[in-house]
Write an enzyme that holds these catalytic residues in place. Structure first.
Site, PDB file in Angstrom:
ATOM      1  CG  PHE A 277      -8.946   2.858  18.443  1.00  0.00           C
ATOM      2  CD1 PHE A 277      -9.903   3.568  18.474  1.00  0.00           C
ATOM      3  CD2 PHE A 277      -7.554   3.284  18.276  1.00  0.00           C
ATOM      4  CE1 PHE A 277     -10.073   4.761  18.713  1.00  0.00           C
ATOM      5  CE2 PHE A 277      -7.565   4.798  18.752  1.00  0.00           C
ATOM      6  CZ  PHE A 277      -8.865   5.649  19.035  1.00  0.00           C
TER       7      PHE A 277
ATOM      8  CB  CYS B  16      -4.283   1.164  42.838  1.00  0.00           C
ATOM      9  SG  CYS B  16      -3.832   0.960  41.051  1.00  0.00           S
TER      10      CYS B  16
ATOM     11  CG  HIS C  84      -3.031   5.287  41.323  1.00  0.00           C
ATOM     12  ND1 HIS C  84      -2.704   4.210  41.938  1.00  0.00           N
ATOM     13  CD2 HIS C  84      -3.830   6.317  41.810  1.00  0.00           C
ATOM     14  CE1 HIS C  84      -3.045   4.502  43.110  1.00  0.00           C
ATOM     15  NE2 HIS C  84      -3.644   5.748  43.235  1.00  0.00           N
TER      16      HIS C  84
ATOM     17  CB  CYS D 137      -0.984   0.048   1.177  1.00  0.00           C
ATOM     18  SG  CYS D 137      -0.052   0.102   2.856  1.00  0.00           S
TER      19      CYS D 137
END
Length: 842
Positions: free
Chosen positions: A222, A333, A802, A200
């Site tokens: 995505f 966590c 976190h 391509c």
């Protein structure tokens, strides 16, 4: 009181030295969360090596008669540098390695302690110091010193073995293909620059196959941008396994990917493999960022950290029952946040006896630790000897090491030290509760609800209804519905952040919550639906509704996706999630008056043309199972699958056999149906296993009537079905649990003639007198809810970052940030990932 030397000599026979394999509990009490840092320290039995807090050691002595204990106390040292990053904060130093707790990696706060050790003899708690020991016989001194050395220095504690200390995301294994890699003598020579995809013409994200030298583009991203999957397609066509990312080659190495092993790998013969195609590794320079650099760059994005942690304000620390912090074990966590929320749900607070004894013990221990307030006390500030300063918000808290080991045991991800997805952990824990609560109270019922899917054939206008059980509502994020118009500004800020520009402004797409709900509730168009009414493929619409409303509703905002170079990323969006929610309009209505149902006829199986088809339903089959073929002919019958659909699924990165099964089990009805099957079966243990036709022998010696899994039977029975119904479902789906559950909800009408177990919803609980659907135990009521908690994620992917949770307690929002528990001033409800609602009582 007897002389301490004589006492120690009298118990010498009970003192033993740890041997290899002995489990030494020297960091945490077996019955509580007391540790050597707690008041009173920790007492380690010098025979069993179990640890006990000061309040439990007498009980252990009375029960076992054991008298000798090693008493360990630790005092936290003052820190040399108060500017080090704390847990949950962005790293102050720019990391150079994709690692945690390693030089050059992301910082993890490590506490330093001074340790004091004595021998204590019960019941009088006589202490034996090092000076006392020096005056005793050589036999006593040798035994005690040898034991103490083994416990404190040689033996790894159980918690240390289970606890995360370091994680190095750059550790790669040598590829099994590297040593004997086949390279074609095709005369191909690759230039040192100016590369393009041979298919391509793309000039970025290029990979050279190390077998034939083909230069092709990487995976499609995505959003449809990036590469066009040509390198992946080339592997699928040729099975040539290794490829090197052009632009990352230097004298020190390069990024090498193994398609066969599905991972970044090491190639010890890389210089030789590159030289085969004319590339001198020693003269190459890096022109593209490596995969590690890409991940480090995206992990440094700090746009959410300050807002979610409310770092710009002085937060008031809170202490007391239900306000206990949890220590971060490195990457725990996600577990901390989920368990904090679950233990605000009454079912999980009160029904501590639903697990089997072992599971119950640790869950009860965790529940007591969180709810009692015993550990909700300010952590001592090593720099404040007189205690004059204000509390900082850090607590003594609890360290859920044993609990983490228990719930993660045997799981390929939750047993590791890597960061995990809080939503996946929540479902894993609910599944664990389901398996262990087959009789008696089941707290997971608080979240369980039924979903009704209504499919309408657009040609015949006939409908099909199916139901399935679920625990979480997944809301899509329609990015095209953003209300802020600065689209170019959004794209530019995202580009700069991905390039590692820390000065890039924080600009978020603002998505209305109503748009997310509309994306969930709007009819979905199925373009390749096989209609049993017209006996052909046609267009249909699928509508999803609630067949029951749970007591507690969990909503997941589907933020996580894949970005550059297939690196997981997160959509940075702001959603105006409401405090109250009314889902009454999404209540399922069932079959409408005058509405005709689609005939219960399976789509015709496609067979190879040279095979005589026998045993198909309507011929020699029977309608008592869900099989399309006679078991005796399974080995000679091969289904014809839609190759284009299989290929599209493979291009998305799913295993070939999983793609084949998805197309087969959806009757060749198109990419949408197959994709839905894949998303619903990704956690199946046999997801990537070869396709075996239903009812067929899956191996030597097996038969269609082989014994069913008692565990699978018990799981389905625990949902409210009878054993006969569970048996029927498992036999119809080759003893695969998840498929059996799907099957049973698709055949509820057929099961009405069988005895349905008691425990479904009562008419009194049903809103408006709706009849409860047969089958699983679900609670139903009004679809009106109020928000009581949410979990937020900081970072750009589930691999890093976190988690923090906010919980509403007594009309006050509280932020739980590991060991920090404070009154929330500005709860960032628009940035949450998981939202928890409870039913509003009318």
């Amino acid at each position: 009181m007897a002389d301490v030397g004589e006492v120690l000599m009298s118990v010498l026979s009970t003192i033993r030295v740890p041997k290899p394999g002995d489990r030494v509990h020297k960091d945490e009490c077996a019955l509580s969360f007391s540790s050597p840092e707690s008041e009173g320290g920790l007492y380690v039995c010098m025979n069993s090596f179990l640890g006990f807090g000061s309040q439990y050691v007498d009980r252990h002595h009375a029960r076992t008669g054991q008298r000798a204990y090693l008493h360990i106390t630790r005092t936290r040292k003052a820190k040399d540098d108060d500017n080090n990053s704390g847990s949950g904060h962005p790293p102050k130093k720019k990391p150079t390695r994709l690692a945690i707790g390693i030089e050059g990696g992301f910082d993890v706060e490590q506490e330093q302690y001074e340790e004091d050790v004595k021998v204590v003899i019960l019941p009088d708690r006589q202490e034996v110091t090092s000076d006392d020991l020096a005056t005793m016989s050589d036999v006593v001194k040798e035994r005690v010193r040898c034991l103490a050395y083994s416990v404190l220095v040689v033996s790894d504690s159980v918690s240390h073995t289970l606890q995360v200390q370091q994680w190095d995301g750059e550790v790669r294994q040598e590829s099994r293909h590297a040593a004997d890699l086949k390279q074609l003598d095709n005369g191909l020579k690759i230039p040192p620059s100016g590369w393009r995809c041979e298919v391509c013409d793309l000039q970025e994200n290029l990979w050279m196959n190390l077998t034939d030298g083909k230069v092709l583009c990487g995976r499609r991203y995505f959003d449809g941008s990036g590469g066009n999957n040509h390198a992946l397609l080339h592997f699928q066509e040729t099975a040539y396994p290794l490829a090197v990312k052009l632009g990352t080659i230097t004298p020190d190495g390069a990024d090498v990917y193994s398609y066969d092993e599905d991972d970044m790998v090491l190639d010890s013969k890389l210089p030789e493999h590159l030289a085969h195609f004319g590339i001198d590794m020693m003269t190459m320079e890096k022109t593209e960022r490596t995969m590690t650099e890409l991940e480090i760059a995206v992990n440094q994005r700090v746009g959410e950290w300050e807002v979610i942690q409310e770092s710009g304000t002085t937060l008031r620390p809170l202490f007391g029952p239900g306000l206990t912090g949890m220590k971060n074990l490195g990457n725990s966590c996600y577990l901390n946040s989920v368990m904090q929320v679950l233990f605000t749900v009454p079912d999980f607070q009160s029904k501590l006896l639903c697990f089997c004894l072992f599971v119950c013990f640790y869950r009860a221990k965790l529940g007591y630790g969180l709810l009692s307030g015993e550990y909700s006390k300010p952590a001592p500030d090593p720099g404040d000897e007189n205690g004059a300063s204000e509390p900082r918000g850090d607590q003594i808290g609890i360290a859920p090491r044993m609990f983490k080991a228990l719930v993660g045991r045997g799981h390929p991800e939750f047993s590791t030290n890597r960061q995990q997805d809080a939503q996946e952990f929540l479902l894993h824990f609910i599944n664990m509760v389901e398996r262990n609560c087959r009789s008696g109270p089941n707290p997971s019922e608080a979240f369980r609800f039924l979903v009704e899917e209504r499919i309408v054939c657009q040609q015949s206008q006939k409908a099909k209804y199916t139901q399935r059980v679920d625990y979480i509502v997944q809301l899509p994020v329609p990015m095209d519905q953003a209300t802020n118009t600065g689209e170019r500004e959004l794209q530019e800020a995202e580009r700069r952040r991905e390039e590692g520009d820390t000065t890039a402004p924080t600009v978020r797409a603002q998505i209305p919550f109503t748009a997310c709900m509309a994306a969930l509730s709007e009819p979905e168009v199925l373009t390749d639906f096989w209609s049993s009414a017209v006996q052909a493929k046609t267009t249909a619409t699928k509508t999803t509704r609630f067949a029951s409303f749970p007591d507690h509703l969990v909503i997941q905002i589907k933020k996580f996706t894949f970005g550059l170079d297939w690196v997981p990323k997160k959509l940075d969006v702001s959603i105006d999630v409401p405090d109250t929610l009314d889902l009454s309009a999404l209540c399922a209505t069932g079959q409408q008056p005058g509405e005709e149902l689609l005939p219960e006829v399976a789509p015709p199986p496609l067979m190879t043309p040279d095979v005589e088809v026998k045993g198909i339903l309507g011929s020699h089959g029977n309608d008592e199972d869900d099989s399309l073929y006679s078991p005796l002919l399974c080995q000679s019958v091969s289904p014809v699958l839609d190759d284009s659909t299989v290929s599209q699924l493979c291009e998305m990165g799913f295993p070939l056999e999983a793609c084949r099964k998805a197309v087969y089990y959806t009757g060749n009805t198109g990419i949408d149906a197959a994709m839905n099957w894949i998303m619903g079966h990704m956690d199946d243990p046999d997801f990537s296993a070869p396709l075996v036709l239903p009812g067929c022998s899956s191996g030597a010696g097996t038969t269609p009537t082989e014994s069913l899994s008692e565990e699978h039977l018990a799981t389905i029975v625990s949902m409210g079905f009878s054993r006969d119904q569970a048996t029927k479902a498992l036999r119809a789906t080759s003893n695969v649990l998840d498929r059996a559950v799907d099957w049973i909800f698709s055949h509820l009408d057929d099961l009405e003639s069988m005895d349905v177990s008691e425990g479904g919803r009562s008419a009194a609980e049903s809103e408006g007198g709706r009849e409860p659907p047969p089958g699983p135990r679900v609670r139903d009521g009004p679809g009106k809810y109020e928000l009581f908690a949410f979990i937020s994620h900081m970072g750009t992917s589930t691999m890093c970052g976190h988690y923090v949770c906010h919980i509403k307690k007594d009309q006050q929002w509280v932020i739980f940030n590991d060991q920090k528990v404070c009154a929330s001033e500005k709860p960032p409800k628009d940035l949450g990932y998981l939202y928890f609602y409870r039913r509003v009582a009318e």
